[in-house]
Design a protein around this motif. Structure first.
Motif, PDB file in Angstrom:
ATOM      1  N   GLU A  68       0.834  -1.205   0.000  1.00 37.23           N
ATOM      2  CA  GLU A  68       0.000   0.000   0.000  1.00 37.23           C
ATOM      3  C   GLU A  68       0.867   1.254   0.000  1.00 37.23           C
ATOM      4  O   GLU A  68       0.557   2.232  -0.685  1.00 37.23           O
ATOM      5  N   LYS A  69       1.957   1.234   0.762  1.00 38.57           N
ATOM      6  CA  LYS A  69       2.849   2.384   0.791  1.00 38.57           C
ATOM      7  C   LYS A  69       3.529   2.585  -0.556  1.00 38.57           C
ATOM      8  O   LYS A  69       3.657   3.714  -1.052  1.00 38.57           O
ATOM      9  N   LEU A  70       3.981   1.504  -1.175  1.00 35.81           N
ATOM     10  CA  LEU A  70       4.631   1.615  -2.477  1.00 35.81           C
ATOM     11  C   LEU A  70       3.644   2.105  -3.528  1.00 35.81           C
ATOM     12  O   LEU A  70       3.999   2.922  -4.390  1.00 35.81           O
ATOM     13  N   ASN A  71       2.408   1.617  -3.458  1.00 36.82           N
ATOM     14  CA  ASN A  71       1.386   2.081  -4.400  1.00 36.82           C
ATOM     15  C   ASN A  71       1.112   3.571  -4.203  1.00 36.82           C
ATOM     16  O   ASN A  71       0.918   4.311  -5.173  1.00 36.82           O
ATOM     17  N   ARG A  72       1.111   4.015  -2.929  1.00 39.05           N
ATOM     18  CA  ARG A  72       0.879   5.433  -2.655  1.00 39.05           C
ATOM     19  C   ARG A  72       1.991   6.278  -3.256  1.00 39.05           C
ATOM     20  O   ARG A  72       1.734   7.326  -3.865  1.00 39.05           O
ATOM     21  N   ILE A  73       3.236   5.837  -3.102  1.00 39.85           N
ATOM     22  CA  ILE A  73       4.365   6.590  -3.656  1.00 39.85           C
ATOM     23  C   ILE A  73       4.252   6.666  -5.174  1.00 39.85           C
ATOM     24  O   ILE A  73       4.414   7.731  -5.777  1.00 39.85           O
ATOM     25  N   GLU A  74       3.958   5.527  -5.794  1.00 41.88           N
ATOM     26  CA  GLU A  74       3.851   5.480  -7.255  1.00 41.88           C
ATOM     27  C   GLU A  74       2.722   6.380  -7.748  1.00 41.88           C
ATOM     28  O   GLU A  74       2.893   7.152  -8.706  1.00 41.88           O
ATOM     29  N   ASN A  75       1.561   6.290  -7.092  1.00 44.52           N
ATOM     30  CA  ASN A  75       0.408   7.090  -7.519  1.00 44.52           C
ATOM     31  C   ASN A  75       0.651   8.580  -7.295  1.00 44.52           C
ATOM     32  O   ASN A  75       0.222   9.407  -8.109  1.00 44.52           O
ATOM     33  N   ARG A  76       1.340   8.922  -6.214  1.00 47.83           N
ATOM     34  CA  ARG A  76       1.613  10.336  -5.926  1.00 47.83           C
ATOM     35  C   ARG A  76       2.493  10.938  -7.021  1.00 47.83           C
ATOM     36  O   ARG A  76       2.279  12.081  -7.456  1.00 47.83           O
ATOM     37  N   MET A  77       3.477  10.168  -7.483  1.00 53.08           N
ATOM     38  CA  MET A  77       4.344  10.671  -8.552  1.00 53.08           C
ATOM     39  C   MET A  77       3.581  10.809  -9.862  1.00 53.08           C
ATOM     40  O   MET A  77       3.863  11.699 -10.665  1.00 53.08           O
ATOM     41  N   ASP A  78       2.598   9.926 -10.093  1.00 54.85           N
ATOM     42  CA  ASP A  78       1.789  10.018 -11.308  1.00 54.85           C
ATOM     43  C   ASP A  78       0.906  11.263 -11.283  1.00 54.85           C
ATOM     44  O   ASP A  78       0.690  11.912 -12.311  1.00 54.85           O
ATOM     45  N   ILE A  79       0.410  11.600 -10.100  1.00 54.07           N
ATOM     46  CA  ILE A  79      -0.560  12.681  -9.983  1.00 54.07           C
ATOM     47  C   ILE A  79       0.106  14.051  -9.911  1.00 54.07           C
ATOM     48  O   ILE A  79      -0.366  15.019 -10.507  1.00 54.07           O
ATOM     49  N   GLU A  80       1.219  14.154  -9.174  1.00 59.63           N
ATOM     50  CA  GLU A  80       1.847  15.449  -8.926  1.00 59.63           C
ATOM     51  C   GLU A  80       3.092  15.639  -9.782  1.00 59.63           C
ATOM     52  O   GLU A  80       3.955  14.769  -9.835  1.00 59.63           O
ATOM     53  N   GLU A  81       3.168  16.782 -10.426  1.00 63.11           N
ATOM     54  CA  GLU A  81       4.313  17.083 -11.281  1.00 63.11           C
ATOM     55  C   GLU A  81       5.568  17.350 -10.464  1.00 63.11           C
ATOM     56  O   GLU A  81       6.680  17.064 -10.908  1.00 63.11           O
ATOM     57  N   GLU A  82       5.387  17.892  -9.256  1.00 63.76           N
ATOM     58  CA  GLU A  82       6.522  18.147  -8.370  1.00 63.76           C
ATOM     59  C   GLU A  82       6.115  17.835  -6.938  1.00 63.76           C
ATOM     60  O   GLU A  82       5.056  18.258  -6.481  1.00 63.76           O
ATOM     61  N   LEU A  83       6.956  17.081  -6.233  1.00 64.88           N
ATOM     62  CA  LEU A  83       6.688  16.740  -4.839  1.00 64.88           C
ATOM     63  C   LEU A  83       7.291  17.806  -3.928  1.00 64.88           C
ATOM     64  O   LEU A  83       8.376  18.330  -4.198  1.00 64.88           O
ATOM     65  N   SER A  84       6.597  18.104  -2.844  1.00 67.21           N
ATOM     66  CA  SER A  84       7.142  19.048  -1.876  1.00 67.21           C
ATOM     67  C   SER A  84       8.377  18.429  -1.225  1.00 67.21           C
ATOM     68  O   SER A  84       8.523  17.204  -1.185  1.00 67.21           O
ATOM     69  N   PRO A  85       9.292  19.256  -0.699  1.00 65.11           N
ATOM     70  CA  PRO A  85      10.500  18.716  -0.059  1.00 65.11           C
ATOM     71  C   PRO A  85      10.200  17.717   1.056  1.00 65.11           C
ATOM     72  O   PRO A  85      10.892  16.708   1.187  1.00 65.11           O
ATOM     73  N   ASP A  86       9.156  17.994   1.855  1.00 64.50           N
ATOM     74  CA  ASP A  86       8.817  17.087   2.955  1.00 64.50           C
ATOM     75  C   ASP A  86       8.352  15.730   2.434  1.00 64.50           C
ATOM     76  O   ASP A  86       8.754  14.688   2.961  1.00 64.50           O
ATOM     77  N   VAL A  87       7.502  15.756   1.424  1.00 66.56           N
ATOM     78  CA  VAL A  87       6.993  14.501   0.861  1.00 66.56           C
ATOM     79  C   VAL A  87       8.126  13.724   0.186  1.00 66.56           C
ATOM     80  O   VAL A  87       8.260  12.513   0.367  1.00 66.56           O
ATOM     81  N   ASN A 320     -11.383   8.989 -21.336  1.00 63.99           N
ATOM     82  CA  ASN A 320     -12.370   7.934 -21.574  1.00 63.99           C
ATOM     83  C   ASN A 320     -11.798   6.517 -21.642  1.00 63.99           C
ATOM     84  O   ASN A 320     -12.533   5.549 -21.455  1.00 63.99           O
ATOM     85  N   GLU A 321     -10.486   6.399 -21.906  1.00 62.77           N
ATOM     86  CA  GLU A 321      -9.895   5.060 -21.927  1.00 62.77           C
ATOM     87  C   GLU A 321      -9.103   4.767 -20.655  1.00 62.77           C
ATOM     88  O   GLU A 321      -9.126   3.652 -20.145  1.00 62.77           O
ATOM     89  N   TRP A 322      -8.421   5.773 -20.143  1.00 58.38           N
ATOM     90  CA  TRP A 322      -7.618   5.581 -18.934  1.00 58.38           C
ATOM     91  C   TRP A 322      -8.319   6.076 -17.674  1.00 58.38           C
ATOM     92  O   TRP A 322      -7.910   5.758 -16.562  1.00 58.38           O
ATOM     93  N   GLY A 323      -9.370   6.876 -17.839  1.00 56.69           N
ATOM     94  CA  GLY A 323     -10.121   7.350 -16.673  1.00 56.69           C
ATOM     95  C   GLY A 323      -9.459   8.475 -15.908  1.00 56.69           C
ATOM     96  O   GLY A 323      -9.790   8.723 -14.751  1.00 56.69           O
ATOM     97  N   PHE A 324      -8.522   9.199 -16.548  1.00 56.74           N
ATOM     98  CA  PHE A 324      -7.867  10.309 -15.872  1.00 56.74           C
ATOM     99  C   PHE A 324      -8.854  11.464 -15.723  1.00 56.74           C
ATOM    100  O   PHE A 324      -9.739  11.659 -16.544  1.00 56.74           O
ATOM    101  N   THR A 325      -8.676  12.238 -14.654  1.00 50.91           N
ATOM    102  CA  THR A 325      -9.553  13.388 -14.425  1.00 50.91           C
ATOM    103  C   THR A 325      -8.728  14.675 -14.368  1.00 50.91           C
ATOM    104  O   THR A 325      -8.612  15.396 -15.327  1.00 50.91           O
ATOM    105  N   GLU A 326      -8.126  14.953 -13.216  1.00 48.62           N
ATOM    106  CA  GLU A 326      -7.373  16.203 -13.081  1.00 48.62           C
ATOM    107  C   GLU A 326      -5.872  15.953 -12.908  1.00 48.62           C
ATOM    108  O   GLU A 326      -5.156  16.803 -12.397  1.00 48.62           O
ATOM    109  N   GLU A 327      -5.407  14.779 -13.323  1.00 47.76           N
ATOM    110  CA  GLU A 327      -4.014  14.438 -13.098  1.00 47.76           C
ATOM    111  C   GLU A 327      -3.079  15.294 -13.940  1.00 47.76           C
ATOM    112  O   GLU A 327      -3.486  15.982 -14.869  1.00 47.76           O
TER     113      GLU A 327
END
Length: 344
Positions: A68-87, A320-327
Motif C-alpha cells: 500500500e505504501k509503495l502504491n501510494r508513492i507510485e500514484n503520488r508521482m503520477d498525480i503530482e508534477e513536483e513533490l514538496s521537499p517534505d513529501v 475515456n480510456e484511462w479514466g484520468f480526471t485532473e491528473e
C-alpha cells in the motif's frame, strides 16, 4: 490495523491520557474514546494535527502495508508534477530503508523513479529560466548549454553526444543475460544512435536466434541499419516488403511510422501512426504514443490547428480510456494545446 487502535498505541507510547489528547486536539474525550473503540473515525481535517502531535506521517496512522505504501508513492508521482521537499524526503527515507536488501527490486525501482521525477521537475525549471536568459542575452553560451541539457537536445560535441558508456553497460548486460531481448534492443538503439552499424548488425544476428524475439523487429532494425549507412532506398524497400507481411500487426505499423518519421517522410509516417492506433481500437486502453507523434508532426509541418485537434484526441483517450480526471497528464496536454492555439 484500524486507525483508532493505532492512535491508542501512539497515545499510550507518548504517555497521554484520552483527556490530554482530546485537549491538544480541541475535541471531546468521548471522540477519542470512540476512535479507539472503532465506533468512529477521526475527521480527515484532524489527521495532519494528529500526525504532527505523535511525530509520524499520516501514512503511519493508517499502518499501511508495504504494498500500500509503495502504491501510494507510485500514484503520488503520477498525480503530482513536483513533490514538496517534505513529501520527497519521506518517500526517499522509506525507500532507502526498504532497499537495504537488493532483493526488494520494486522499492529499488521506485527509488530510481523518485529521483527521476525530481530530475524532470528540476529540469523544467532549468529550461524555463535558461530560455528567459537566452531570449534576453542570445550570446550567453552557459545558459544555452543548460537549455540543451535540460531538454535532452543534441550536442555538437562528440565527447558529450556519444553513448559509449551506456553501450558498454549493455554489452556487459547481454553477456550476462544473453536471452534478454529487451536488453539487446536497447543496445542496438544506442549503437545506431552512434552510427556503429557493424556492431548493430552483429547484435541483430544474435537476437534473431532468440525464441522470444519479435520477427518484425529484425526487418525494422535492418532498415535502420541501412538508413544509417546511407542506403535510404534499400532501407525503404525493407520496410515496404515487411509491410506486406505485417499489415495487421499494430507493433510493426508503429515501428514503420517511426522509420518514416526519422526519415522525415512525414506524410507516410502520419499514415502508419494512424493505422497503428486504429488497429488497437479493441485493445483499450490504448497508449497515446502514436497520437503524440501525430501532434508533433503536425507541429513540425506548421499545421498548428491539426496539432491542437490531435491534443483533443489525446485528452479524449486519457479521460475515456484511462479514466484520468485532473491528473498532471491532462494538464500537460492542455498546456501544449494552448501553446499551439496561440501560434495559429
Amino acid at each position: 490495523m484500524h486507525i483508532g487502535k493505532k492512535i491508542k498505541q501512539l497515545r499510550t507510547k507518548a504517555g497521554y491520557t484520552q483527556e490530554q489528547l482530546a485537549h491538544r486536539l480541541n475535541i471531546s474525550p468521548q471522540s477519542v474514546s470512540k476512535w479507539e473503540n472503532a465506533s468512529s473515525m477521526p475527521d480527515i481535517t484532524l489527521l495532519p494535527k494528529i500526525a504532527e502531535l505523535f511525530g509520524v506521517s499520516i501514512d503511519e496512522l493508517f499502518d499501511l502495508t508495504r504494498e500500500e505504501k509503495l502504491n501510494r508513492i507510485e500514484n503520488r508521482m503520477d498525480i503530482e508534477e513536483e513533490l514538496s521537499p517534505d513529501v520527497f524526503s519521506e518517500f526517499e527515507t522509506y525507500l532507502h530503508q526498504k532497499t537495504a536488501a537488493d532483493t526488494d527490486l520494486r522499492s529499488l525501482s521506485l527509488l530510481a523513479h523518485l529521483y527521476h521525477h525530481r530530475m524532470e521537475a528540476d529540469g523544467k525549471k532549468v529550461s524555463q529560466i535558461a530560455r528567459r536568459v537566452t531570449l534576453a542575452a542570445p550570446d550567453n553560451k552557459d545558459c544555452q548549454w543548460l537549455l540543451q541539457k535540460s531538454e535532452g537536445a543534441t550536442s555538437w560535441d562528440w565527447n558529450v553526444a556519444n553513448h559509449s558508456s551506456v553501450i558498454d553497460f549493455y554489452f556487459q548486460l547481454v553477456k550476462d543475460h544473453p536471452s534478454s531481448c529487451i536488453s539487446w534492443y536497447y543496445l542496438i538503439d544506442n549503437l545506431l544512435a552512434d552510427r556503429r552499424t557493424e556492431e548493430a548488425a552483429q547484435c541483430l544476428k544474435k537476437i534473431s536466434a532468440l525464441p522470444t524475439h519479435k520477427p518484425f523487429m529484425i526487418d525494422v532494425y535492418k532498415a535502420h541499419i541501412a538508413l544509417q549507412e546511407g542506403h535510404s532506398d534499400q532501407a525503404e524497400a525493407i520496410i515496404r516488403d515487411a509491410a506486406d507481411r505485417y499489415a495487421e500487426n499494430s507493433g510493426f505499423l508503429y515501428e514503420a511510422a517511426q522509420f518514416y518519421a526519422k526519415s522525415c517522410q512525414y506524410d507516410k509516417a502520419l499514415g502508419y501512426y494512424e493505422a497503428s492506433y486504429a488497429h488497437e481500437a479493441n485493445l483499450k486502453p490504448r497508449y497515446i504514443d502514436a497520437l503524440d507523434a501525430i501532434a508533433t508532426i503536425h507541429q513540425i509541418n506548421g499545421n498548428y490547428a491539426m496539432a491542437a485537434a490531435t491534443c483533443d484526441r489525446i485528452l479524449d483517450n486519457l479521460k475515456n480510456e484511462w479514466g484520468f480526471t485532473e491528473e498532471t497528464s491532462l494538464g500537460k496536454v492542455m498546456e501544449r494545446k494552448q501553446r499551439l492555439l496561440e501560434r495559429i
